[in-house]
Scaffold this motif. Structure first.
Motif, mmCIF file in Angstrom:
data_model
loop_
_atom_site.group_PDB
_atom_site.id
_atom_site.type_symbol
_atom_site.label_atom_id
_atom_site.label_comp_id
_atom_site.label_asym_id
_atom_site.label_seq_id
_atom_site.Cartn_x
_atom_site.Cartn_y
_atom_site.Cartn_z
ATOM 1 N N TRP A 199 -40.952 -26.438 38.594
ATOM 2 C CA TRP A 199 -39.854 -25.601 38.134
ATOM 3 C C TRP A 199 -38.557 -25.912 38.879
ATOM 4 O O TRP A 199 -37.476 -25.861 38.313
ATOM 5 C CB TRP A 199 -40.244 -24.137 38.298
ATOM 6 N N VAL A 213 -46.945 -21.433 43.167
ATOM 7 C CA VAL A 213 -47.523 -21.243 41.843
ATOM 8 C C VAL A 213 -46.530 -20.447 41.008
ATOM 9 O O VAL A 213 -45.668 -19.750 41.520
ATOM 10 C CB VAL A 213 -48.876 -20.504 41.918
ATOM 11 N N VAL A 214 -46.661 -20.548 39.699
ATOM 12 C CA VAL A 214 -45.741 -19.841 38.818
ATOM 13 C C VAL A 214 -46.360 -18.598 38.202
ATOM 14 O O VAL A 214 -45.650 -17.766 37.641
ATOM 15 C CB VAL A 214 -45.240 -20.770 37.690
ATOM 16 N N ASP A 215 -47.707 -18.450 38.299
ATOM 17 C CA ASP A 215 -48.337 -17.335 37.599
ATOM 18 C C ASP A 215 -48.116 -15.994 38.286
ATOM 19 O O ASP A 215 -48.533 -14.960 37.766
ATOM 20 C CB ASP A 215 -49.837 -17.589 37.387
ATOM 21 N N GLU A 216 -47.465 -16.005 39.462
ATOM 22 C CA GLU A 216 -47.113 -14.743 40.102
ATOM 23 C C GLU A 216 -45.832 -14.155 39.506
ATOM 24 O O GLU A 216 -45.475 -13.021 39.763
ATOM 25 C CB GLU A 216 -46.922 -14.955 41.613
ATOM 26 N N ASP A 217 -45.124 -14.941 38.722
ATOM 27 C CA ASP A 217 -43.875 -14.510 38.104
ATOM 28 C C ASP A 217 -43.964 -14.825 36.615
ATOM 29 O O ASP A 217 -43.761 -15.974 36.204
ATOM 30 C CB ASP A 217 -42.693 -15.234 38.735
ATOM 31 N N PRO A 218 -44.269 -13.827 35.765
ATOM 32 C CA PRO A 218 -44.465 -14.086 34.334
ATOM 33 C C PRO A 218 -43.268 -14.743 33.663
ATOM 34 O O PRO A 218 -43.442 -15.592 32.773
ATOM 35 C CB PRO A 218 -44.719 -12.688 33.768
ATOM 36 N N GLU A 221 -43.234 -18.371 34.744
ATOM 37 C CA GLU A 221 -44.388 -19.039 34.138
ATOM 38 C C GLU A 221 -44.121 -19.350 32.670
ATOM 39 O O GLU A 221 -44.384 -20.467 32.191
ATOM 40 C CB GLU A 221 -45.624 -18.161 34.268
ATOM 41 N N ALA A 225 -43.640 -23.132 31.153
ATOM 42 C CA ALA A 225 -44.540 -23.595 30.099
ATOM 43 C C ALA A 225 -43.756 -24.021 28.861
ATOM 44 O O ALA A 225 -44.076 -25.035 28.219
ATOM 45 C CB ALA A 225 -45.532 -22.491 29.744
ATOM 46 N N TYR A 249 -46.009 -26.378 38.656
ATOM 47 C CA TYR A 249 -45.847 -25.857 40.009
ATOM 48 C C TYR A 249 -44.437 -25.274 40.128
ATOM 49 O O TYR A 249 -43.547 -25.572 39.325
ATOM 50 C CB TYR A 249 -46.018 -26.957 41.053
ATOM 51 N N ARG A 250 -44.261 -24.503 41.158
ATOM 52 C CA ARG A 250 -42.939 -23.921 41.373
ATOM 53 C C ARG A 250 -41.996 -24.926 42.055
ATOM 54 O O ARG A 250 -40.839 -25.045 41.688
ATOM 55 C CB ARG A 250 -43.061 -22.648 42.230
#
Length: 303
Positions: A199, A213-218, A221, A225, A249-250
């Motif tokens: 990102w 990770v990006v899944d901690e921030d919808p 994310e 995607a 990845y972030r």
């Protein structure tokens, strides 16, 4: 709608794979790797050894014209090329091989020939993870070369190679050109493709304590995607035989691509990315891969 982007050269079976040879172990590994790829793509091999006679670094300015000195250099250069030709024949005797002994500076010779090559290949001294020395020729050709420049580690690559083809996707024009090359290589090799997107370009090693990770921030994310899907738009349909996995990845594209190179058979990246300033010829991510990757690396310059 996808953004138009510069394309790498169309496949030309008459264009050779150009290899810089110097008689070293890592140079021989580059010849083997290039010969395998020439055999797989039914294209010729062009082996180049540059004497760099104009430099005058190994002898005085007047010694350059003494016949025994220059004759010895040419004799040694011819022997290096003969050895490289034998190595290529051992890989596949059906590959057409042309040899060239030139008095030019090595970097200048390879950069000039890369303009008309299917690919330009150089060997890298070091055993995965680090180069012992980033030579001036290697740095110059990866930065200023045309089309695809491949750096091969001194460890002889596995035959047949294993692992996926990994491509760094960043949305830049250079990254888009790398995506096309990566899909083409994965299809030819019968390999899966892993598309890696970060990102941000912030360096991973400078972000201690921050999430990678990006899944901690919808929101991040979803945006990441969507960006990756746009950058890959249309390519899976053009290459339905290639299984595609995406990884977001972030931070830290260089760090993550180097880590992926541990299990990949090939990593593909654009010569510079979205963060490169005007005039920058080799971005930080590409530079890191050239120095630290554990497998061969293709650096893609849109022509």
């Amino acid at each position: 709608m996808t953004t138009p982007h510069p394309r790498p050269p169309a496949e030309d079976r008459t264009a050779p794979i150009v290899v810089g040879v110097d008689g070293s172990d890592h140079g021989e590994a580059a010849v083997r790797w290039a010969a395998r790829n020439a055999a797989a793509t039914a294209c010729p091999l062009h082996l180049v050894h540059a004497l760099d006679l104009a430099a005058g670094t190994a002898f005085g300015p007047f010694d350059l014209y003494v016949p025994p000195v220059t004759a010895t250099l040419r004799t040694r250069g011819a022997a290096v090329l003969d050895s490289a030709r034998r190595i290529a024949a051992e890989v596949d005797p059906r590959v057409p091989v042309e040899i060239e002994l030139t008095e030019e500076v090595p970097a200048a010779a390879l950069i000039a020939r890369s303009a008309h090559a299917r690919m330009t290949v150089l060997g890298a001294e070091g055993h995965g993870g680090t180069l012992r020395h980033l030579g001036s020729t290697l740095l110059a050709v990866t930065a200023h070369g045309h089309g695809v420049v491949t750096v091969v580690r001194s460890i002889d690559p596995l035959d047949p190679p294993v692992g996926p083809v990994v491509v760094g996707v960043d949305g830049s024009a250079f990254g888009q050109a790398a995506v096309e090359v990566a899909f083409t290589e994965a299809s030819r090799r019968g390999a899966a493709l892993v598309a890696v997107h970060c990102w941000t370009d912030l360096r991973f090693e400078r972000l201690a304590g921050l999430l990678d990770v990006v899944d901690e921030d919808p929101e991040v994310e979803a945006a990441a995607a969507a960006a990756l899907a746009e950058q890959l738009d249309g390519w899976p349909e053009k290459f339905p035989d290639v299984p595609v996995r995406t990884q977001v990845y972030r931070h830290g594209p260089a760090h993550h691509l180097v880590e992926w190179s541990r299990t990949a058979q090939l990593v593909v990246a654009g010569s510079r990315g979205r963060g490169g300033f005007h005039g920058l010829l080799l971005g930080s991510t590409s530079n890191a891969l050239v120095q630290h990757a554990f497998c061969p690396v293709m650096i893609v310059h849109p022509r």
